[in-house]
Write a protein that holds these residues in place. Structure first.
Motif, mmCIF file in Angstrom:
data_model
loop_
_atom_site.group_PDB
_atom_site.id
_atom_site.type_symbol
_atom_site.label_atom_id
_atom_site.label_comp_id
_atom_site.label_asym_id
_atom_site.label_seq_id
_atom_site.Cartn_x
_atom_site.Cartn_y
_atom_site.Cartn_z
ATOM 1 N N ALA A 269 0.934 -1.355 0.008
ATOM 2 C CA ALA A 269 0.038 0.015 0.137
ATOM 3 C C ALA A 269 0.872 1.199 0.026
ATOM 4 N N GLY A 270 0.691 2.120 -1.172
ATOM 5 C CA GLY A 270 1.644 3.099 -1.126
ATOM 6 C C GLY A 270 2.707 3.196 -2.073
ATOM 7 N N ALA A 271 3.005 2.063 -2.409
ATOM 8 C CA ALA A 271 4.074 1.584 -3.442
ATOM 9 C C ALA A 271 3.442 0.960 -4.810
ATOM 10 N N THR A 272 3.089 -0.294 -4.427
ATOM 11 C CA THR A 272 2.789 -1.070 -5.728
ATOM 12 C C THR A 272 1.288 -1.362 -5.526
ATOM 13 N N ALA A 273 0.716 -0.678 -4.553
ATOM 14 C CA ALA A 273 -1.060 -0.675 -4.478
ATOM 15 C C ALA A 273 -1.233 0.834 -4.004
ATOM 16 N N PRO A 274 -2.561 1.116 -4.166
ATOM 17 C CA PRO A 274 -3.133 2.368 -3.561
ATOM 18 C C PRO A 274 -2.750 2.596 -1.878
ATOM 19 N N GLY A 312 1.080 -3.459 4.544
ATOM 20 C CA GLY A 312 1.242 -1.989 4.886
ATOM 21 C C GLY A 312 2.771 -1.507 4.729
ATOM 22 N N LEU A 313 2.738 -0.021 4.497
ATOM 23 C CA LEU A 313 3.994 0.691 4.252
ATOM 24 C C LEU A 313 4.045 1.679 5.032
ATOM 25 N N ASP A 314 5.223 2.160 5.709
ATOM 26 C CA ASP A 314 5.375 3.380 6.493
ATOM 27 C C ASP A 314 6.107 4.270 5.479
ATOM 28 N N LEU A 315 4.859 5.152 5.026
ATOM 29 C CA LEU A 315 5.266 6.338 4.321
ATOM 30 C C LEU A 315 6.162 7.151 4.603
ATOM 31 N N MET A 320 8.273 -1.730 5.103
ATOM 32 C CA MET A 320 6.999 -2.399 5.306
ATOM 33 C C MET A 320 6.527 -2.448 6.749
ATOM 34 N N THR A 321 5.544 -2.486 6.789
ATOM 35 C CA THR A 321 4.881 -2.242 8.390
ATOM 36 C C THR A 321 4.075 -3.403 8.483
ATOM 37 N N GLY A 322 4.515 -4.676 8.705
ATOM 38 C CA GLY A 322 3.619 -6.098 9.047
ATOM 39 C C GLY A 322 3.079 -6.025 10.248
#
Length: 512
Positions: A269-274, A312-315, A320-322
């Protein structure tokens, strides 16, 4: 007096023995396949809108990168190939595929006691991942993972009640050749546990030899096809919205060989997905629906797990924020969408961003495991042992995860309300005719094993007792249990004659 004392003592001993005896599976407080689904972060309207958005994405955007064989199969089924090379999926085709897809799947195990029935909101927890490091808790170090580490993880999993399946959690980095590594992965997992095993293949040419090995283990191709006890974890897409051509070729080979497949879409999310939770779920659902069309075009009704795995992703950092709350919501929302379509599904939970099995790991693992279970996720992958956002695997954490998942499963089981559990008769007897407490009553003793989950390693003693016991350390106790398990011979080991035949035909790196 002595006779009465003896009778009382004998009765108490008998009751203790009865409580200590293993319960039948249907009476255990937690067990595989408990029914979840009470947690619903998505509203009915929210699920409907996600469905519409996913179908719009498939019809208007489509996916690129399919291999020629896939294009042929899917266009014959009703997909259209545009001048831009993208396959688009008419709404009617997707809806027809959903209607005709396999709605219930049994993932078989070598031991039928461990078969997993995927349907509705039945919940199962297990391992997964491709960690490249092992966490050594003694020195708080990370090192390359090995085939022996993988085999040991399988042996430990075989002994843990609340780890219901073993999907390969780490890569055997001591075997540089990809073919030998993947073949030995199958061997090491199956030689370590009789539970269902999941694995992956990097090239389609690796599938046939692996199937030959599995036919040997099963006792023949016919027996393998009757009860395929290994499934293929297949990253058939490279998000966003692009087929992974070589993985698709692998998938076709696995389908031909009778192996169940996990359709795994793992966008970030935020990289390869919305970046929004809803948007990441939409894309994962769209990609997996395309995969479902693919599978059913190749072989209608083939067992396929709807593997929406958005991460998830820490923007702030791009990491990554698993272990985040957002990850927990992603997996729970995906579970709802699986139920919306009536499809057997899986997603990731239980991942720790923490580097060691510490307090951070505990809250990260428990949060997403509980939410995934309550949401009714059929297959909770990566539920135990995973650290450093999937880069590290820890045997001690796997063992501690068994306790943690036991508590999560108790939450999934929920609260039973009937005449017995309402306990009005107990209240009347205790308050009007009894001692004023429920300790030692027949009802309390009868249900203490059925209603309550007791941790194997978790410490519930008082501070004084804890000190008197030498202040036992949780990680040390997990290490002791690991060593005790690995000191015994695996019950999953192969018959020596079978093992000799396997070693004659394949290069096996584990010592005999």
């Amino acid at each position: 007096m002595n006779d009465m004392t003896s009778r009382r003592t004998g009765g108490r001993a008998a009751r203790r023995a009865s409580r200590a005896a293993p319960l039948n599976d249907d009476l255990r407080p937690v067990r595989p396949g408990l029914t979840g689904g009470t947690y619903t972060p998505l509203t009915e309207d929210g699920m409907t809108r996600i469905d519409r958005a996913a179908l719009d994405a498939l019809e208007q955007i489509g996916l690129s990168g399919a291999p020629d064989s896939g294009i042929s199969q899917m266009t014959r089924a009703g997909a259209t190939l545009g001048d831009d090379g993208r396959l688009r999926f008419p709404r009617a085709l997707v809806e027809e595929t959903i209607a005709n897809a396999n709605k219930e799947i049994t993932l078989f195990a070598r031991d039928p006691r461990h078969d997993l029935h995927l349907a509705g909101p039945r919940v199962h927890f297990g391992t997964a991942g491709a960690a490249v490091h092992m966490v050594d808790v003694d020195g708080q170090n990370y090192r390359d993972s090995t085939l022996q580490d993988l085999h040991d993880a399988a042996r430990i999993t075989d002994r843990l009640d609340n780890i219901h399946f073993l999907q390969r959690p780490m890569v055997a980095r001591d075997i540089p050749d990809a073919f030998e590594m993947e073949l030995n992965t199958v061997y090491a997992c199956c030689a370590g546990t009789t539970k269902h095993v999941g694995t992956s293949f990097s090239e389609p040419s690796h599938v046939a030899p692996a199937l030959e090995l599995l036919h040997l283990i099963a006792g023949g191709e016919d027996k393998w096809r009757e009860r395929p006890f290994v499934s293929n974890s297949n990253c058939f897409v490279v998000p966003p919205m692009r087929f992974a051509s070589e993985s698709c070729d692998v998938m076709e080979a696995c389908i031909e060989g009778g192996m169940p497949v996990l359709l795994l879409s793992a966008g970030m999310a935020g990289a390869t997905a919305p970046s929004t939770i809803a948007g990441a779920i939409v894309q994962a659902v769209a990609e997996c629906l395309a995969g479902l069309v693919y599978v059913n075009a190749v072989k209608p009704g083939h067992p396929a797990i709807f593997g929406t795995w958005p991460f998830g992703l820490d923007l702030r950092s791009g990491a990554m924020t698993g272990g985040s709350g957002e990850q927990a919501l992603l997996s729970a929302g995906c579970a709802q969408m699986h139920r919306y379509y009536g499809l057997p599904g899986g997603a990731a939970a239980g991942i720790a961003d923490a580097k060691l099995p510490d307090m951070q790991a505990g809250w990260e693992q428990m949060c997403s495991n509980v939410m995934a279970g309550l949401a009714g996720l059929n297959m909770v992958y990566e539920a135990a042992g995973m650290h450093a956002s999937l880069l590290g695997f820890c045997h001690e954490s796997l063992i501690l995860g068994d306790d943690l998942i036991g508590q999560a499963l108790r939450c999934v089981r929920g609260i039973e309300v009937d005449d017995e559990t309402l306990a009005l008769d107990q209240m009347r007897e205790v308050c009007l005719n009894g001692p004023g407490h429920y300790l030692g009553t027949d009802q309390t003793l009868a249900r203490m094993q059925r209603d309550h989950v007791y941790p194997t390693l978790g410490d519930r003693t008082s501070p004084r007792e804890w000190a008197e016991n030498g202040k036992p350390d949780l990680i040390e106790r997990a290490t002791e249990r690991k060593e005790a398990i690995l000191a015994e011979r695996s019950e999953a080991r192969f018959d020596p004659r079978l093992d000799a035949e396997i070693r004659r035909r394949f290069t096996i790196h584990l010592p005999a």
